[in-house]
Design a protein around this motif. Sequence first.
Motif, PDB file in Angstrom:
ATOM      1  N   LEU A  18      47.494  36.372  34.512  1.00  0.00           N
ATOM      2  CA  LEU A  18      46.739  37.189  33.559  1.00  0.00           C
ATOM      3  C   LEU A  18      45.256  36.874  33.665  1.00  0.00           C
ATOM      4  CD1 LEU A  18      46.598  39.181  31.163  1.00  0.00           C
ATOM      5  CD2 LEU A  18      46.973  37.210  29.660  1.00  0.00           C
ATOM      6  N   SER A  19      44.921  35.612  33.763  1.00  0.00           N
ATOM      7  CA  SER A  19      43.526  35.207  33.899  1.00  0.00           C
ATOM      8  C   SER A  19      42.901  35.802  35.155  1.00  0.00           C
ATOM      9  CB  SER A  19      43.427  33.682  33.935  1.00  0.00           C
ATOM     10  OG  SER A  19      42.099  33.262  34.153  1.00  0.00           O
ATOM     11  N   ASP A  20      43.639  35.738  36.254  1.00  0.00           N
ATOM     12  CA  ASP A  20      43.129  36.311  37.503  1.00  0.00           C
ATOM     13  C   ASP A  20      42.893  37.810  37.369  1.00  0.00           C
ATOM     14  OD1 ASP A  20      43.089  33.868  38.819  1.00  0.00           O
ATOM     15  OD2 ASP A  20      44.992  34.200  39.872  1.00  0.00           O
ATOM     16  N   GLN A  24      39.293  39.861  37.498  1.00  0.00           N
ATOM     17  CA  GLN A  24      39.083  40.996  38.398  1.00  0.00           C
ATOM     18  C   GLN A  24      38.590  42.215  37.620  1.00  0.00           C
ATOM     19  OE1 GLN A  24      42.817  41.494  40.435  1.00  0.00           O
ATOM     20  NE2 GLN A  24      42.695  39.470  41.374  1.00  0.00           N
ATOM     21  N   ALA A  25      39.129  42.414  36.419  1.00  0.00           N
ATOM     22  CA  ALA A  25      38.699  43.545  35.595  1.00  0.00           C
ATOM     23  C   ALA A  25      37.234  43.407  35.229  1.00  0.00           C
ATOM     24  CB  ALA A  25      39.572  43.652  34.337  1.00  0.00           C
ATOM     25  N   VAL A  26      36.803  42.189  34.912  1.00  0.00           N
ATOM     26  CA  VAL A  26      35.389  41.965  34.615  1.00  0.00           C
ATOM     27  C   VAL A  26      34.550  42.257  35.864  1.00  0.00           C
ATOM     28  CG1 VAL A  26      33.651  40.216  34.026  1.00  0.00           C
ATOM     29  CG2 VAL A  26      35.810  40.304  32.770  1.00  0.00           C
ATOM     30  N   THR A  28      34.996  44.312  38.180  1.00  0.00           N
ATOM     31  CA  THR A  28      34.907  45.724  38.570  1.00  0.00           C
ATOM     32  C   THR A  28      34.294  46.595  37.472  1.00  0.00           C
ATOM     33  OG1 THR A  28      37.160  46.159  37.783  1.00  0.00           O
ATOM     34  CG2 THR A  28      36.911  45.523  40.110  1.00  0.00           C
ATOM     35  N   THR A  29      33.688  45.958  36.479  1.00  0.00           N
ATOM     36  CA  THR A  29      33.132  46.694  35.342  1.00  0.00           C
ATOM     37  C   THR A  29      32.140  47.768  35.768  1.00  0.00           C
ATOM     38  OG1 THR A  29      33.451  44.819  33.860  1.00  0.00           O
ATOM     39  CG2 THR A  29      31.839  46.455  33.183  1.00  0.00           C
ATOM     40  N   ALA A  30      31.280  47.460  36.713  1.00  0.00           N
ATOM     41  CA  ALA A  30      30.245  48.409  37.127  1.00  0.00           C
ATOM     42  C   ALA A  30      30.696  49.365  38.226  1.00  0.00           C
ATOM     43  CB  ALA A  30      29.000  47.657  37.590  1.00  0.00           C
ATOM     44  N   GLU A  31      31.893  49.157  38.746  1.00  0.00           N
ATOM     45  CA  GLU A  31      32.383  50.043  39.803  1.00  0.00           C
ATOM     46  C   GLU A  31      32.734  51.414  39.239  1.00  0.00           C
ATOM     47  OE1 GLU A  31      35.561  48.389  42.062  1.00  0.00           O
ATOM     48  OE2 GLU A  31      34.382  46.672  42.717  1.00  0.00           O
ATOM     49  N   THR A  32      32.598  52.398  40.087  1.00  0.00           N
ATOM     50  CA  THR A  32      32.991  53.738  39.703  1.00  0.00           C
ATOM     51  C   THR A  32      34.494  53.867  39.921  1.00  0.00           C
ATOM     52  OG1 THR A  32      30.849  54.563  40.421  1.00  0.00           O
ATOM     53  CG2 THR A  32      32.586  56.188  40.128  1.00  0.00           C
ATOM     54  N   GLU A  40      44.985  51.950  33.261  1.00  0.00           N
ATOM     55  CA  GLU A  40      46.127  51.272  33.880  1.00  0.00           C
ATOM     56  C   GLU A  40      45.883  49.770  33.983  1.00  0.00           C
ATOM     57  OE1 GLU A  40      49.679  50.253  35.372  1.00  0.00           O
ATOM     58  OE2 GLU A  40      49.144  52.179  34.477  1.00  0.00           O
ATOM     59  N   THR A  41      44.686  49.368  34.345  1.00  0.00           N
ATOM     60  CA  THR A  41      44.370  47.937  34.397  1.00  0.00           C
ATOM     61  C   THR A  41      44.519  47.309  33.011  1.00  0.00           C
ATOM     62  OG1 THR A  41      42.883  48.198  36.288  1.00  0.00           O
ATOM     63  CG2 THR A  41      42.566  46.244  34.918  1.00  0.00           C
ATOM     64  N   ALA A  42      44.008  47.970  31.989  1.00  0.00           N
ATOM     65  CA  ALA A  42      44.121  47.457  30.622  1.00  0.00           C
ATOM     66  C   ALA A  42      45.586  47.377  30.194  1.00  0.00           C
ATOM     67  CB  ALA A  42      43.320  48.330  29.659  1.00  0.00           C
ATOM     68  N   ARG A  43      46.365  48.374  30.571  1.00  0.00           N
ATOM     69  CA  ARG A  43      47.794  48.354  30.225  1.00  0.00           C
ATOM     70  C   ARG A  43      48.508  47.202  30.917  1.00  0.00           C
ATOM     71  NH1 ARG A  43      50.704  53.178  31.769  1.00  0.00           N
ATOM     72  NH2 ARG A  43      52.347  52.341  30.477  1.00  0.00           N
ATOM     73  N   ARG A  44      48.153  46.930  32.179  1.00  0.00           N
ATOM     74  CA  ARG A  44      48.752  45.808  32.895  1.00  0.00           C
ATOM     75  C   ARG A  44      48.406  44.492  32.214  1.00  0.00           C
ATOM     76  NH1 ARG A  44      47.004  45.527  38.691  1.00  0.00           N
ATOM     77  NH2 ARG A  44      48.321  43.686  38.673  1.00  0.00           N
TER      78      ARG A  44
END
Length: 137
Positions: A18-20, A24-26, A28-32, A40-44
């Motif tokens: 979960l930490s990993d 990764q979500a952090v 990719t924050t600025a990615e389009t 989907e990432t948030a749901r995972r």
Amino acid sequence: MTPEILARITAARAARDLSDLARQAVGTTAETTSTAERIETARRLRHMANQIVDLVVLAEALAGAEWSEITEALGRIEPGTVKAEYADAVAEWSSLTEAEATESAADIEDMDAWYARHREDHDPDLEKPVANLLNRY
């Protein structure tokens, strides 16, 4: 190794994963990305967090915690309902042999190394936070 210790190790493994994913979500924050990809990432992340709760409950049940205490900690009302929800998992894990449990926990050193790489100053200063489980009982 007991099924309880294996459940605690499995919960630690899930927390690491979960930490990993959260890191990764952090990253990719600025990615389009599309709305669907972000959701989907948030749901995972939510699904993984729920799995950790289930594993911690399982470990506590295997350790002999009272269902009333587990139920209260979950913010639930009826211990019988909670016990019934976890009955199959508790039975399945309880039937593991020591050899099966030990084999399933072969990556303890890897998790301790992961912790050492990611540990920050405010985290517990432990050299072997997962492997130390083996010395508890």
